[in-house]
Design a protein around this motif. Structure first.
Motif, PDB file in Angstrom:
ATOM      1  N   LYS A 105       8.047   7.007   5.792  1.00 47.31           N
ATOM      2  CA  LYS A 105       9.314   6.388   6.203  1.00 47.31           C
ATOM      3  C   LYS A 105       9.094   5.366   7.319  1.00 47.31           C
ATOM      4  O   LYS A 105       9.657   4.274   7.298  1.00 47.31           O
ATOM      5  CB  LYS A 105      10.303   7.452   6.681  1.00 47.31           C
ATOM      6  N   ILE A 106       8.281   5.714   8.302  1.00 45.64           N
ATOM      7  CA  ILE A 106       8.010   4.793   9.420  1.00 45.64           C
ATOM      8  C   ILE A 106       7.228   3.587   8.936  1.00 45.64           C
ATOM      9  O   ILE A 106       7.523   2.439   9.309  1.00 45.64           O
ATOM     10  CB  ILE A 106       7.268   5.533  10.547  1.00 45.64           C
ATOM     11  N   PHE A 107       6.239   3.806   8.075  1.00 46.96           N
ATOM     12  CA  PHE A 107       5.421   2.716   7.542  1.00 46.96           C
ATOM     13  C   PHE A 107       6.265   1.733   6.735  1.00 46.96           C
ATOM     14  O   PHE A 107       6.147   0.519   6.892  1.00 46.96           O
ATOM     15  CB  PHE A 107       4.292   3.292   6.685  1.00 46.96           C
ATOM     16  N   THR A 108       7.124   2.250   5.864  1.00 49.32           N
ATOM     17  CA  THR A 108       7.952   1.352   5.061  1.00 49.32           C
ATOM     18  C   THR A 108       9.018   0.665   5.893  1.00 49.32           C
ATOM     19  O   THR A 108       9.373  -0.482   5.619  1.00 49.32           O
ATOM     20  CB  THR A 108       8.614   2.103   3.891  1.00 49.32           C
ATOM     21  N   THR A 118      10.288  -5.951  10.116  1.00 51.38           N
ATOM     22  CA  THR A 118       9.477  -6.950  10.806  1.00 51.38           C
ATOM     23  C   THR A 118       9.156  -8.176   9.970  1.00 51.38           C
ATOM     24  O   THR A 118       8.813  -9.203  10.522  1.00 51.38           O
ATOM     25  CB  THR A 118       8.146  -6.341  11.283  1.00 51.38           C
ATOM     26  N   LYS A 119       9.250  -8.092   8.683  1.00 50.12           N
ATOM     27  CA  LYS A 119       8.876  -9.215   7.825  1.00 50.12           C
ATOM     28  C   LYS A 119      10.119 -10.006   7.424  1.00 50.12           C
ATOM     29  O   LYS A 119      11.192  -9.446   7.243  1.00 50.12           O
ATOM     30  CB  LYS A 119       8.165  -8.722   6.563  1.00 50.12           C
ATOM     31  N   ASP A 120       9.933 -11.326   7.273  1.00 47.73           N
ATOM     32  CA  ASP A 120      11.033 -12.145   6.772  1.00 47.73           C
ATOM     33  C   ASP A 120      11.256 -11.886   5.281  1.00 47.73           C
ATOM     34  O   ASP A 120      12.376 -11.756   4.829  1.00 47.73           O
ATOM     35  CB  ASP A 120      10.744 -13.629   6.997  1.00 47.73           C
ATOM     36  N   LYS A 121      10.168 -11.842   4.539  1.00 46.36           N
ATOM     37  CA  LYS A 121      10.250 -11.539   3.121  1.00 46.36           C
ATOM     38  C   LYS A 121       9.922 -10.066   2.925  1.00 46.36           C
ATOM     39  O   LYS A 121       8.804  -9.629   3.178  1.00 46.36           O
ATOM     40  CB  LYS A 121       9.264 -12.410   2.340  1.00 46.36           C
ATOM     41  N   LYS A 122      10.900  -9.313   2.500  1.00 50.43           N
ATOM     42  CA  LYS A 122      10.743  -7.869   2.393  1.00 50.43           C
ATOM     43  C   LYS A 122      10.087  -7.498   1.068  1.00 50.43           C
ATOM     44  O   LYS A 122      10.554  -7.892   0.007  1.00 50.43           O
ATOM     45  CB  LYS A 122      12.103  -7.208   2.499  1.00 50.43           C
ATOM     46  N   PRO A 123       8.993  -6.727   1.101  1.00 52.17           N
ATOM     47  CA  PRO A 123       8.340  -6.320  -0.149  1.00 52.17           C
ATOM     48  C   PRO A 123       9.215  -5.342  -0.941  1.00 52.17           C
ATOM     49  O   PRO A 123       9.852  -4.462  -0.372  1.00 52.17           O
ATOM     50  CB  PRO A 123       7.055  -5.645   0.304  1.00 52.17           C
ATOM     51  N   TRP A 146       8.260  -2.989  -2.992  1.00 56.16           N
ATOM     52  CA  TRP A 146       7.740  -1.623  -3.004  1.00 56.16           C
ATOM     53  C   TRP A 146       8.172  -0.868  -1.748  1.00 56.16           C
ATOM     54  O   TRP A 146       8.464   0.322  -1.812  1.00 56.16           O
ATOM     55  CB  TRP A 146       6.219  -1.607  -3.141  1.00 56.16           C
ATOM     56  N   ALA A 147       8.244  -1.580  -0.615  1.00 56.09           N
ATOM     57  CA  ALA A 147       8.648  -0.917   0.628  1.00 56.09           C
ATOM     58  C   ALA A 147      10.123  -0.539   0.584  1.00 56.09           C
ATOM     59  O   ALA A 147      10.517   0.550   1.012  1.00 56.09           O
ATOM     60  CB  ALA A 147       8.359  -1.805   1.831  1.00 56.09           C
ATOM     61  N   LEU A 148      10.935  -1.437   0.062  1.00 56.52           N
ATOM     62  CA  LEU A 148      12.365  -1.156  -0.037  1.00 56.52           C
ATOM     63  C   LEU A 148      12.640  -0.005  -0.994  1.00 56.52           C
ATOM     64  O   LEU A 148      13.421   0.897  -0.685  1.00 56.52           O
ATOM     65  CB  LEU A 148      13.117  -2.413  -0.486  1.00 56.52           C
ATOM     66  N   SER A 149      11.989  -0.009  -2.145  1.00 54.09           N
ATOM     67  CA  SER A 149      12.232   1.064  -3.118  1.00 54.09           C
ATOM     68  C   SER A 149      11.691   2.404  -2.623  1.00 54.09           C
ATOM     69  O   SER A 149      12.306   3.447  -2.862  1.00 54.09           O
ATOM     70  CB  SER A 149      11.621   0.712  -4.469  1.00 54.09           C
ATOM     71  N   LEU A 150      10.571   2.395  -1.936  1.00 57.23           N
ATOM     72  CA  LEU A 150      10.011   3.646  -1.416  1.00 57.23           C
ATOM     73  C   LEU A 150      10.831   4.171  -0.239  1.00 57.23           C
ATOM     74  O   LEU A 150      11.039   5.377  -0.110  1.00 57.23           O
ATOM     75  CB  LEU A 150       8.555   3.436  -0.990  1.00 57.23           C
ATOM     76  N   HIS A 151      11.314   3.273   0.605  1.00 52.40           N
ATOM     77  CA  HIS A 151      12.076   3.697   1.782  1.00 52.40           C
ATOM     78  C   HIS A 151      13.426   4.292   1.389  1.00 52.40           C
ATOM     79  O   HIS A 151      13.918   5.200   2.052  1.00 52.40           O
ATOM     80  CB  HIS A 151      12.283   2.507   2.723  1.00 52.40           C
ATOM     81  N   ARG A 152      14.018   3.796   0.333  1.00 51.14           N
ATOM     82  CA  ARG A 152      15.341   4.272  -0.084  1.00 51.14           C
ATOM     83  C   ARG A 152      15.279   5.213  -1.277  1.00 51.14           C
ATOM     84  O   ARG A 152      16.282   5.435  -1.933  1.00 51.14           O
ATOM     85  CB  ARG A 152      16.226   3.086  -0.427  1.00 51.14           C
ATOM     86  N   HIS A 153      14.134   5.779  -1.552  1.00 48.41           N
ATOM     87  CA  HIS A 153      13.974   6.659  -2.703  1.00 48.41           C
ATOM     88  C   HIS A 153      14.671   7.997  -2.418  1.00 48.41           C
ATOM     89  O   HIS A 153      14.335   8.681  -1.453  1.00 48.41           O
ATOM     90  CB  HIS A 153      12.491   6.882  -2.986  1.00 48.41           C
TER      91      HIS A 153
END
Length: 101
Positions: A21-24, A30-35, A37-44
């Motif tokens: 959760k912290i990593f995603t 912090t990024k302008d363009k959000k990956p 995979w991070a969005l889908s994993l964070h909200r899974h």
């Protein structure tokens, strides 16, 4: 023996899940363009529900251990009280999670 083993495994698993959760969230905040995979994993939802259930049972078993350390000797009774309380709290948290997400 089961509670001791479950408590250790759930503790390590919670560290890993909170780390994910912290990593995603690092990528999301912090990024302008959000990956994607991070969005889908964070909200899974499976990840969130697993965290809720493991945290609840881990907490109840921890409180059970504290009660035993303080001198309460009915371990089998504490086992069932901790399981029922954790199950009820877990179900309530899951209902709240799905209601507000």
């Amino acid at each position: 023996m089961f509670i001791w083993l479950f408590h250790r495994i759930s503790g390590v698993t919670l560290i890993i899940l909170f780390g994910i959760k912290i990593f995603t969230s690092y990528f999301l905040f912090t990024k302008d363009k959000k990956p994607d995979w991070a969005l889908s994993l964070h909200r899974h939802p499976v990840l969130d529900i697993l965290i809720l259930i493991l945290f609840t049972f881990h907490s109840m078993y921890g409180l059970r251990t504290v009660a035993i350390d303080l001198g309460y000797r009915k371990e089998k009774e504490l086992f069932w009280i901790a399981n029922v309380a954790a199950a009820v709290i877990s179900v309530a948290l899951i209902i709240l999670y799905f209601r507000f997400s």
